[in-house]
Write a protein that holds these residues in place. Structure first.
Motif, PDB file in Angstrom:
ATOM      1  N   ALA A  92      21.160 -21.613 -92.124  1.00  0.00           N
ATOM      2  CA  ALA A  92      21.355 -21.393 -90.690  1.00  0.00           C
ATOM      3  C   ALA A  92      20.939 -22.635 -89.899  1.00  0.00           C
ATOM      4  CB  ALA A  92      20.559 -20.184 -90.227  1.00  0.00           C
ATOM      5  N   LEU A  93      21.945 -23.329 -89.341  1.00  0.00           N
ATOM      6  CA  LEU A  93      21.674 -24.463 -88.471  1.00  0.00           C
ATOM      7  C   LEU A  93      21.487 -24.040 -87.020  1.00  0.00           C
ATOM      8  CD1 LEU A  93      24.251 -27.131 -89.714  1.00  0.00           C
ATOM      9  CD2 LEU A  93      21.897 -26.754 -90.483  1.00  0.00           C
ATOM     10  N   PHE A  94      21.823 -22.774 -86.709  1.00  0.00           N
ATOM     11  CA  PHE A  94      21.907 -22.341 -85.312  1.00  0.00           C
ATOM     12  C   PHE A  94      21.510 -20.880 -85.230  1.00  0.00           C
ATOM     13  CE2 PHE A  94      24.414 -21.153 -81.478  1.00  0.00           C
ATOM     14  CZ  PHE A  94      24.050 -22.181 -80.622  1.00  0.00           C
ATOM     15  N   GLY A  95      20.672 -20.571 -84.237  1.00  0.00           N
ATOM     16  CA  GLY A  95      20.235 -19.195 -84.031  1.00  0.00           C
ATOM     17  C   GLY A  95      19.980 -18.941 -82.560  1.00  0.00           C
ATOM     18  N   LEU A  98      18.251 -21.771 -80.203  1.00  0.00           N
ATOM     19  CA  LEU A  98      19.163 -22.874 -79.923  1.00  0.00           C
ATOM     20  C   LEU A  98      20.345 -22.394 -79.073  1.00  0.00           C
ATOM     21  CD1 LEU A  98      19.106 -24.691 -83.359  1.00  0.00           C
ATOM     22  CD2 LEU A  98      18.459 -25.707 -81.163  1.00  0.00           C
ATOM     23  N   ALA A  99      20.795 -21.173 -79.317  1.00  0.00           N
ATOM     24  CA  ALA A  99      21.895 -20.617 -78.524  1.00  0.00           C
ATOM     25  C   ALA A  99      21.513 -20.504 -77.057  1.00  0.00           C
ATOM     26  CB  ALA A  99      22.291 -19.248 -79.070  1.00  0.00           C
ATOM     27  N   THR A 100      20.250 -20.192 -76.792  1.00  0.00           N
ATOM     28  CA  THR A 100      19.774 -20.111 -75.412  1.00  0.00           C
ATOM     29  C   THR A 100      19.857 -21.474 -74.737  1.00  0.00           C
ATOM     30  OG1 THR A 100      18.289 -18.296 -76.001  1.00  0.00           O
ATOM     31  CG2 THR A 100      17.809 -19.485 -73.965  1.00  0.00           C
ATOM     32  N   GLN A 101      19.492 -22.518 -75.470  1.00  0.00           N
ATOM     33  CA  GLN A 101      19.598 -23.868 -74.914  1.00  0.00           C
ATOM     34  C   GLN A 101      21.059 -24.239 -74.660  1.00  0.00           C
ATOM     35  OE1 GLN A 101      17.048 -26.931 -76.819  1.00  0.00           O
ATOM     36  NE2 GLN A 101      16.312 -25.247 -78.117  1.00  0.00           N
ATOM     37  N   ALA A 102      21.945 -23.906 -75.601  1.00  0.00           N
ATOM     38  CA  ALA A 102      23.362 -24.231 -75.432  1.00  0.00           C
ATOM     39  C   ALA A 102      23.946 -23.521 -74.218  1.00  0.00           C
ATOM     40  CB  ALA A 102      24.132 -23.859 -76.697  1.00  0.00           C
ATOM     41  N   ALA A 103      23.515 -22.287 -73.989  1.00  0.00           N
ATOM     42  CA  ALA A 103      23.972 -21.554 -72.810  1.00  0.00           C
ATOM     43  C   ALA A 103      23.507 -22.248 -71.538  1.00  0.00           C
ATOM     44  CB  ALA A 103      23.461 -20.120 -72.854  1.00  0.00           C
ATOM     45  N   ALA A 104      22.261 -22.683 -71.513  1.00  0.00           N
ATOM     46  CA  ALA A 104      21.731 -23.368 -70.333  1.00  0.00           C
ATOM     47  C   ALA A 104      22.458 -24.684 -70.070  1.00  0.00           C
ATOM     48  CB  ALA A 104      20.238 -23.624 -70.511  1.00  0.00           C
ATOM     49  N   CYS A 105      22.963 -25.308 -71.141  1.00  0.00           N
ATOM     50  CA  CYS A 105      23.708 -26.563 -71.005  1.00  0.00           C
ATOM     51  C   CYS A 105      25.163 -26.346 -70.625  1.00  0.00           C
ATOM     52  CB  CYS A 105      23.639 -27.362 -72.308  1.00  0.00           C
ATOM     53  SG  CYS A 105      21.989 -27.957 -72.736  1.00  0.00           S
ATOM     54  N   GLY A 106      25.634 -25.093 -70.684  1.00  0.00           N
ATOM     55  CA  GLY A 106      27.015 -24.799 -70.309  1.00  0.00           C
ATOM     56  C   GLY A 106      28.028 -25.005 -71.412  1.00  0.00           C
ATOM     57  N   ALA A 107      27.625 -24.803 -72.670  1.00  0.00           N
ATOM     58  CA  ALA A 107      28.555 -24.974 -73.792  1.00  0.00           C
ATOM     59  C   ALA A 107      29.773 -24.081 -73.642  1.00  0.00           C
ATOM     60  CB  ALA A 107      27.844 -24.652 -75.107  1.00  0.00           C
ATOM     61  N   ALA A 108      30.944 -24.611 -74.009  1.00  0.00           N
ATOM     62  CA  ALA A 108      32.158 -23.807 -74.054  1.00  0.00           C
ATOM     63  C   ALA A 108      32.228 -23.012 -75.343  1.00  0.00           C
ATOM     64  CB  ALA A 108      33.389 -24.695 -73.929  1.00  0.00           C
ATOM     65  N   ALA A 109      31.682 -23.574 -76.425  1.00  0.00           N
ATOM     66  CA  ALA A 109      31.696 -22.922 -77.737  1.00  0.00           C
ATOM     67  C   ALA A 109      30.800 -23.714 -78.669  1.00  0.00           C
ATOM     68  CB  ALA A 109      33.119 -22.853 -78.299  1.00  0.00           C
ATOM     69  N   VAL A 110      30.466 -23.087 -79.801  1.00  0.00           N
ATOM     70  CA  VAL A 110      29.710 -23.752 -80.855  1.00  0.00           C
ATOM     71  C   VAL A 110      30.424 -23.498 -82.177  1.00  0.00           C
ATOM     72  CG1 VAL A 110      27.509 -23.899 -82.082  1.00  0.00           C
ATOM     73  CG2 VAL A 110      27.522 -23.510 -79.602  1.00  0.00           C
ATOM     74  N   LEU A 111      30.647 -24.566 -82.920  1.00  0.00           N
ATOM     75  CA  LEU A 111      31.270 -24.487 -84.239  1.00  0.00           C
ATOM     76  C   LEU A 111      30.251 -24.942 -85.264  1.00  0.00           C
ATOM     77  CD1 LEU A 111      33.931 -24.099 -85.922  1.00  0.00           C
ATOM     78  CD2 LEU A 111      34.259 -26.565 -85.661  1.00  0.00           C
ATOM     79  N   VAL A 112      29.946 -24.076 -86.231  1.00  0.00           N
ATOM     80  CA  VAL A 112      28.894 -24.356 -87.209  1.00  0.00           C
ATOM     81  C   VAL A 112      29.511 -24.386 -88.604  1.00  0.00           C
ATOM     82  CG1 VAL A 112      26.636 -23.690 -88.079  1.00  0.00           C
ATOM     83  CG2 VAL A 112      27.255 -23.145 -85.708  1.00  0.00           C
ATOM     84  N   ASP A 113      29.608 -25.584 -89.176  1.00  0.00           N
ATOM     85  CA  ASP A 113      30.137 -25.720 -90.531  1.00  0.00           C
ATOM     86  C   ASP A 113      28.992 -25.503 -91.522  1.00  0.00           C
ATOM     87  OD1 ASP A 113      32.030 -26.096 -92.477  1.00  0.00           O
ATOM     88  OD2 ASP A 113      31.893 -28.285 -92.440  1.00  0.00           O
ATOM     89  N   ALA A 114      28.366 -24.353 -91.379  1.00  0.00           N
ATOM     90  CA  ALA A 114      27.216 -23.912 -92.158  1.00  0.00           C
ATOM     91  C   ALA A 114      27.013 -22.456 -91.770  1.00  0.00           C
ATOM     92  CB  ALA A 114      25.988 -24.778 -91.863  1.00  0.00           C
ATOM     93  N   ALA A 115      25.771 -22.007 -91.679  1.00  0.00           N
ATOM     94  CA  ALA A 115      25.491 -20.615 -91.316  1.00  0.00           C
ATOM     95  C   ALA A 115      24.823 -20.535 -89.951  1.00  0.00           C
ATOM     96  CB  ALA A 115      24.599 -19.955 -92.366  1.00  0.00           C
ATOM     97  N   VAL A 116      24.884 -19.332 -89.372  1.00  0.00           N
ATOM     98  CA  VAL A 116      24.079 -18.992 -88.201  1.00  0.00           C
ATOM     99  C   VAL A 116      23.231 -17.781 -88.567  1.00  0.00           C
ATOM    100  CG1 VAL A 116      25.814 -19.843 -86.583  1.00  0.00           C
ATOM    101  CG2 VAL A 116      25.779 -17.406 -87.184  1.00  0.00           C
ATOM    102  N   ARG A 117      22.178 -17.562 -87.796  1.00  0.00           N
ATOM    103  CA  ARG A 117      21.421 -16.322 -87.905  1.00  0.00           C
ATOM    104  C   ARG A 117      21.228 -15.751 -86.503  1.00  0.00           C
ATOM    105  NH1 ARG A 117      15.609 -18.444 -90.261  1.00  0.00           N
ATOM    106  NH2 ARG A 117      14.874 -19.617 -88.436  1.00  0.00           N
TER     107      ARG A 117
END
Length: 225
Positions: A92-95, A98-117
């Motif tokens: 899991a590279l992303f959970g 980190l998702a909370t930070q991406a939301a605060a930054c205004g991400a359109a999407a996240v692509l994880v060429d690995a796992a998430v939790r």
């Protein structure tokens, strides 16, 4: 590995991104000459969602997500965060945090060429997350990795700023310099498909329109070859 400097790039027009997202992965891929497909099995955590945006890339160390934390400091509104490591594996590279930070930054999407939790929490986000796996196994934070560098995903190289398009069919990418031309090609393909859809709805068969019946019934005629 050293981290590259943030590239000097101008973001594609919002209208172009909206058109590509609305067209969807299959149409963009076909219109772009069957180029750019990130050919892997992706799990969209929010089925039915479509997204498009310029890539913000991170190439992590194997089994390590330190580079993701650095990428967050560079992530800009409307971007697609693309997370990779040398060999995809179910770490899991992303959970949730980190998702909370991406939301605060205004991400359109996240692509994880690995796992998430924390996938249940991620599924409730306002932006989309696409991943190869869902696993609880966490990453280390020992190797800096690289941010804003070209990465290879599913046989395609994605450079920082390339437009990534995501939906339930998968993921495809358009080189930053090709976005305007790709939008024009997408418009042409949609118009063509609308015309064909009307013909098929009226009772015509593609088997006949494409000359396949004649070729099958008259194999020596050369029709359809």
């Amino acid at each position: 590995m050293n981290t590259a400097a943030t590239p000097d790039r101008s973001a594609p027009a919002a209208a172009a991104l909206e058109e590509l997202a609305a067209a969807g992965v299959a149409t963009v891929y076909e219109a772009y000459g069957r180029r750019g497909l990130l050919d892997a099995e992706w799990i969209p955590l929010q089925p039915g969602l479509r997204a498009a945006g310029p890539a913000r890339t991170a190439r992590c160390g194997q089994g390590d997500n330190r580079a993701v934390h650095e990428a967050m400091t560079r992530l800009r509104p409307g971007e697609v965060l693309v997370l990779t490591m040398p060999e995809p594996e179910p770490v899991a590279l992303f959970g949730d945090l980190l998702a909370t930070q991406a939301a605060a930054c205004g991400a359109a999407a996240v692509l994880v060429d690995a796992a998430v939790r924390d996938s249940a929490e991620l599924a409730r986000l306002d932006y989309g997350v696409w991943t190869r796996w869902r696993r609880a196994r966490g990453a280390t934070k020992d190797e800096r990795g690289s941010v804003d560098v070209p990465v290879e995903v599913g046989g395609t190289t994605v450079a920082p700023g390339d437009v990534v398009v995501l939906d339930d069919d998968g993921v495809t990418a358009v080189a930053a310099g090709d976005v305007e031309a790709a939008v024009q090609s997408v418009r042409q393909r949609i118009a063509k498909e609308d015309g064909l859809r009307a013909r098929w709805a009226a009772g015509e068969f593609s088997y006949d329109a494409y000359g396949m019946r004649e070729a099958d019934e008259n194999p020596e005629s050369g029709v359809g070859t």
